[in-house]
Write a protein that holds these residues in place. Structure first.
Motif, short mmCIF file in Angstrom:
data_model
loop_
_atom_site.label_atom_id
_atom_site.label_comp_id
_atom_site.label_asym_id
_atom_site.label_seq_id
_atom_site.Cartn_x
_atom_site.Cartn_y
_atom_site.Cartn_z
N ASP A 1 -9.83 -3.71 -8.25
CA ASP A 1 -9.43 -2.29 -7.75
C ASP A 1 -8.81 -2.58 -6.68
N ASP A 2 -7.39 -2.13 -6.87
CA ASP A 2 -6.39 -2.23 -5.93
C ASP A 2 -6.65 -1.32 -4.65
N LYS A 3 -7.05 -0.13 -5.05
CA LYS A 3 -7.33 0.88 -4.03
C LYS A 3 -8.43 0.45 -2.94
N LEU A 4 -9.48 -0.21 -3.31
CA LEU A 4 -10.47 -1.01 -2.49
C LEU A 4 -9.87 -2.03 -1.82
N LYS A 5 -9.23 -2.91 -2.39
CA LYS A 5 -8.33 -4.12 -1.67
C LYS A 5 -7.55 -3.44 -0.53
N GLY A 6 -6.79 -2.59 -0.79
CA GLY A 6 -5.84 -1.65 -0.08
C GLY A 6 -6.67 -1.36 1.33
N SER A 7 -7.79 -0.76 1.28
CA SER A 7 -8.64 -0.27 2.42
C SER A 7 -9.19 -1.63 2.98
N ILE A 8 -9.69 -2.51 2.55
CA ILE A 8 -10.34 -3.75 2.90
C ILE A 8 -9.45 -4.55 3.95
N TYR A 9 -8.03 -4.81 3.41
CA TYR A 9 -7.40 -5.61 4.15
C TYR A 9 -6.68 -4.83 5.29
N GLN A 10 -6.29 -3.38 4.95
CA GLN A 10 -6.03 -2.68 6.24
C GLN A 10 -7.07 -2.96 7.38
N ASN A 11 -8.35 -2.70 7.17
CA ASN A 11 -9.42 -3.05 8.07
C ASN A 11 -9.56 -4.33 8.71
N LEU A 12 -9.28 -5.28 7.85
CA LEU A 12 -9.30 -6.60 8.48
C LEU A 12 -8.03 -7.05 9.32
N GLY A 13 -7.18 -6.20 8.87
CA GLY A 13 -5.87 -6.35 9.78
C GLY A 13 -6.00 -5.66 11.35
N TYR A 14 -6.69 -4.44 11.27
CA TYR A 14 -6.98 -3.92 12.22
C TYR A 14 -8.04 -4.73 13.27
N ASP B 1 0.92 -4.19 -0.14
CA ASP B 1 1.25 -4.54 -1.49
C ASP B 1 0.25 -3.93 -2.49
N TYR B 2 -1.02 -3.71 -2.12
CA TYR B 2 -2.15 -3.09 -2.86
C TYR B 2 -1.93 -1.60 -3.07
N LYS B 3 -1.23 -0.90 -2.07
CA LYS B 3 -1.05 0.43 -1.90
C LYS B 3 0.21 1.02 -2.66
N GLN B 4 1.13 0.20 -3.20
CA GLN B 4 2.51 0.61 -3.77
C GLN B 4 2.30 1.77 -4.62
N ASN B 5 1.21 2.03 -5.19
CA ASN B 5 1.01 3.03 -6.42
C ASN B 5 0.30 4.19 -5.70
N GLN B 6 -0.19 4.08 -4.50
CA GLN B 6 -1.13 5.09 -3.82
C GLN B 6 -0.23 6.17 -3.23
N PRO B 7 -1.05 7.31 -3.04
CA PRO B 7 -0.23 8.36 -2.16
C PRO B 7 0.52 7.95 -1.03
N SER B 8 1.57 8.65 -0.40
CA SER B 8 2.01 8.58 0.91
C SER B 8 1.19 8.36 2.02
#
Length: 419
Positions: A260-273, A293-300
């Motif tokens: 699930d790329d959407k979940l991965k995008g959120s998880i790595y965002q928070n680990l970065g924080y 990278d995981y958010k490329q196809n997600q909303p702006s």
């Protein structure tokens, strides 16, 4: 639902006055007594009223299959199973729904559908406005859903206090009704989300843990991941770093299992924080890049949050080259999009930071007149706590200690607002 309530429901949904409905059938006062349950109409009057309304008022068909279908549709919406939600919506739209409880639930779920599956806020608002005038008719499960949908609608509009109030009304009904485990879980998850937005950390932890327990019992693993992410966010806010990382890693296990790329995008965002708060900029950048990278196809909106996080880290490292490339990307994502105005303002500020320098007078004037003024209007204490300190430091470097003291006091006030 009683016949009296049916008459009242259909009359209101068709926008017919009591005078118009009663004309030639009975007196207006008699119709009013029927609707209020003060008298029982004769069979002849009932048939005439039903004919004028275009419904069969004698039909008491509580179709169990239809109720299950509405439950399945609602579940597919809440758990964002887009394809199933669209298919079930088509099936329900082509069904004849005579049971009023079902009709109310169907209209409420249409609001959710146009908020969460096929985002069309105006249509969602239209459907919800249709049921607001019928609030006194809501009973049992439809009443709980009325408050739940109101809570979701307010949450999407950023009205978190109103959302919380509506969801608490729904919670008060939870033990009076026979609900599915996933329904209870989702309500508690919403309560966790909105209390998180209101910075009620302890309440948010409690609600989210209850939601997680319900989702685990129902093997709803993606929602378990959502709960883990929320628990991670709350723990990182109170600087319980190790527990926050543990929750994000547990969420990552689920995200990887489902790819699930959407979940991965959120998880790595928070680990970065977390790495950013620990002042590990290089590590934070690596996590943010993976998130993007995981958010490329997600909303702006999803993308620009990570772009902005990266811009801040490159500013910390004084890396103008990488920073400016991301500024250009961020401005392109936000240009002409009113819903992303705050990020356009923030990224424009960093454009000046990279091109002129943080302590340049032009940069500072933009910070004071555009950035701080905008967030003061929004009463966004998160950004104000940060930028008040930047302004205070600028004045301190200019040996203007009175102005510096004023902004340090404002920064403390903003942090107290958050606490």
């Amino acid at each position: 639902m009683e016949t009296s309530e049916k008459i009242k429901y259909f009359r209101k949904t068709l926008n017919i006055s009591q005078q118009t409905l009663a004309l030639g059938i009975c007196s207006t006062s008699y119709l009013s007594k029927i609707e209020n349950g003060q008298t029982v109409p004769s069979e002849d009057i009932l048939q005439l009223l039903g004919k004028r309304l275009g419904v069969d008022l004698d039909d008491e068909n509580h179709n169990q299959e239809l109720e299950l279908l509405i439950d399945d549709w609602t579940k597919s919406i809440l758990f964002k199973d887009v394809e199933l939600a669209r298919n079930l919506y088509t099936k329900l739209k082509n069904s004849t729904i005579t049971n009023i409880e079902h009709r109310l639930r169907f209209t409420l779920s249409q609001t959710l559908f146009y908020l969460m599956v096929d985002p069309k806020p105006r249509i969602a608002k239209k459907h919800f406005n249709e049921v607001i005038i019928l609030e006194d008719l809501f009973k049992n499960k439809s009443r709980l859903y009325f408050f739940l949908v109101k809570g979701v609608s307010c949450y999407y509009e950023g009205k978190y206090s109103e959302s919380y109030k509506a969801l608490l009304s729904a919670e008060n009904l939870i033990f009076l009704l026979k609900l599915h485990i996933w329904e209870k879980g989702y309500l508690y998850y919403l309560l966790g989300l909105v209390t998180n937005m209101l910075w009620k950390n302890i309440a948010s932890l409690d609600y989210t843990r209850i939601a997680l327990k319900h989702f685990e019992e129902n093997y709803l693993f993606k929602r378990c991941a959502d709960c883990r992410i929320l628990l991670g966010i709350i723990n990182q806010r109170i600087e319980n770093w190790e527990e926050a990382i543990r929750q994000f890693e547990l969420a990552a296990t689920i995200a990887n299992a489902f790819d699930d790329d959407k979940l991965k995008g959120s998880i790595y965002q928070n680990l970065g924080y977390i790495e950013s708060k620990r002042e590990h900029s290089e590590s934070a950048i690596n996590y943010y890049k993976q998130s993007l990278d995981y958010k490329q196809n997600q909303p702006s909106l999803s993308q620009v949050k990570t772009v902005y996080s990266l811009i801040k880290e490159y500013a910390n490292l004084n890396n103008s080259h990488e920073g400016m490339m991301l500024v250009e990307k961020g401005l392109k994502l936000t240009q002409g999009n009113k819903s992303l105005l705050e990020f356009n303002i923030l990224i424009s500020y960093y454009h000046l930071v990279f091109s002129l320098g943080k302590n340049h007078s032009t940069t500072f004037e933009y910070l004071k007149s555009e950035v701080i003024q905008y967030f003061e209007q929004k009463q966004n204490w998160v950004y104000l706590a940060e930028f008040y300190q930047v302004a205070a430091k600028y004045y301190e470097n200019e040996f203007k200690y009175k102005q510096s003291s004023t902004f340090y006091s404002k920064a403390i006030m903003a942090m107290n607002k958050l606490n």
